[in-house]
Design an enzyme around this catalytic site. Structure first.
Site, short mmCIF file in Angstrom:
data_model
loop_
_atom_site.label_atom_id
_atom_site.label_comp_id
_atom_site.label_asym_id
_atom_site.label_seq_id
_atom_site.Cartn_x
_atom_site.Cartn_y
_atom_site.Cartn_z
N LYS A 203 0.57 -1.04 0.18
CA LYS A 203 -0.04 -0.40 0.14
C LYS A 203 1.19 1.35 -0.32
O LYS A 203 0.22 2.22 -1.13
CB LYS A 203 -0.73 0.29 1.01
CG LYS A 203 -1.78 -0.88 1.46
CD LYS A 203 -2.83 -0.97 2.45
CE LYS A 203 -1.96 -1.47 3.87
NZ LYS A 203 -1.54 -2.48 4.45
N ARG B 12 -9.91 0.53 8.44
CA ARG B 12 -9.27 -0.56 8.91
C ARG B 12 -10.86 -1.58 9.68
O ARG B 12 -10.00 -2.83 10.29
CB ARG B 12 -8.14 -0.37 9.99
CG ARG B 12 -6.51 -0.83 9.25
CD ARG B 12 -5.87 -0.48 10.13
NE ARG B 12 -4.43 -1.51 9.84
CZ ARG B 12 -3.46 -1.09 9.28
NH1 ARG B 12 -3.28 0.20 8.98
NH2 ARG B 12 -2.39 -1.31 9.50
N ARG C 253 11.68 -5.03 5.07
CA ARG C 253 11.51 -3.94 4.61
C ARG C 253 12.04 -2.49 5.45
O ARG C 253 12.55 -2.58 6.28
CB ARG C 253 9.80 -3.22 5.16
CG ARG C 253 9.48 -2.10 4.96
CD ARG C 253 7.59 -1.49 5.09
NE ARG C 253 7.16 -2.71 6.08
CZ ARG C 253 5.65 -1.74 6.09
NH1 ARG C 253 4.71 -1.82 5.35
NH2 ARG C 253 5.64 -2.65 7.57
N ARG D 17 11.47 -0.29 11.31
CA ARG D 17 10.54 -0.44 11.89
C ARG D 17 10.29 -1.09 13.37
O ARG D 17 10.08 -2.59 12.87
CB ARG D 17 9.17 -0.57 11.09
CG ARG D 17 8.18 0.86 11.02
CD ARG D 17 7.35 0.30 9.83
NE ARG D 17 6.27 -0.26 10.63
CZ ARG D 17 5.62 -0.10 9.78
NH1 ARG D 17 5.02 -0.05 8.84
NH2 ARG D 17 3.75 -0.88 10.67
N ARG E 180 -0.22 -8.86 13.72
CA ARG E 180 -1.35 -7.89 12.78
C ARG E 180 -2.15 -8.08 12.16
O ARG E 180 -3.01 -7.62 11.46
CB ARG E 180 -0.44 -6.70 12.33
CG ARG E 180 0.63 -5.90 12.68
CD ARG E 180 2.05 -5.61 12.95
NE ARG E 180 2.30 -4.83 11.88
CZ ARG E 180 3.91 -4.74 11.41
NH1 ARG E 180 4.38 -5.43 11.90
NH2 ARG E 180 3.32 -4.41 9.83
#
Ligand code: ADP
Ligand code: ADP
Ligand code: ZN
Length: 213
Positions: A13, A87, A126, A160, A171
């Site tokens: 996203k 969400r 990431r 992160r 998550r």
């Protein structure tokens, strides 16, 4: 034009939102980025948010809706990209109300379809440029020169704390329990458009462009 990018953590996203900002002058509204900023603010709200995010759970609807409401009052440029919002169903209803109260429309909900099995590799690889926010990956999207951002030349790469396998599982559980019902919700409203999020970044860009044009 206002759109939602919908998909689990690691679906791509943020990567696609940045491309739309560059090519279409749209404004990226990432509630994840806003909450990460809030947690550094030293306020009580920041402390609560930090706790919830570290557990991989969702922050309350009230807080995120408040953050989005503020942004919708600002500059609209080429339209908004909602990245990581809504969400939950109450967030989706709140967004519909906010948009209609300002005479705006929701033009498309783009579902980025990915295999769950691909997400661990996506998330654990990431990193982002701390200066401009460009999103990279250890394997699929490395900067041309190691450690140097292609976009801004910055050398302040960040990972992160919640980008690990345990947090991803949590998550993902939140995603399936609370967010995935939005796929049916937007389908029923006739707004859902799905793209293959497993394709290469450039091909996903093309698929999204085809939906928007
Ligand atoms: P990802 O890139 O993994 O999808 P985000 O950066 O969008 O993650 O979100 C990071 C965290 O911020 C989430 O795990 C959640 O705790 C919180 N968060 C972000 N957006 C929302 C939202 N719309 N509602 C509730 N919590 C949110
Ligand atoms: P999200 O915002 O949905 O959590 P990101 O855009 O941050 O997802 O992407 C997660 C990771 O996967 C990043 O490291 C990014 O570089 C990488 N990535 C994004 N899209 C693709 C793709 N189509 N193919 C391979 N890797 C991708
Ligand atoms: Zn950069």
């Amino acid at each position: 034009m206002n759109i939602i990018l919908l998909g689990p953590p690691g679906a791509g996203k943020g990567t696609q939102a940045r491309h739309l900002v560059e090519t279409r002058n749209m404004i990226q509204l990432s509630t994840g980025d806003m909450l990460r900023e809030a947690r550094t603010s030293g306020t009580e709200m920041g402390r609560v948010v930090a706790n919830v995010m570290d557990r991989g759970e969702l922050v309350t609807d009230e807080i995120v809706i408040g953050l989005i409401r503020e942004k919708l009052e600002g500059d609209k440029a080429g339209g908004f990209i909602f990245d990581g919002f809504p969400r939950t169903l109450p967030q989706a209803d709140a967004l519909a109300d906010l948009l209609s109260s300002t005479g705006e429309t929701l033009d498309a909900v783009i579902e980025m379809q990915v295999d769950d099995a691909a997400l661990v590799a996506r998330i654990t690889g990431r990193f982002t440029c701390g200066d401009c926010g460009e999103v990279y990956h250890d394997v699929t999207h490395r900067p041309t020169v190691d450690g140097v951002c292609d976009k801004c030349g910055g050398t302040n790469m960040k990972r992160r704390a919640d980008d690990n396998e345990d947090s991803l599982r949590q998550r993902l559980m939140e995603y399936y329990k609370k967010t995935s019902p939005l796929i049916g919700y937007y389908y029923a409203k006739g707004q859902l458009r799905s793209v293959d999020g497993l394709a290469e970044i450039g091909d996903v860009q093309k698929a999204i462009a085809a939906v928007l044009d």
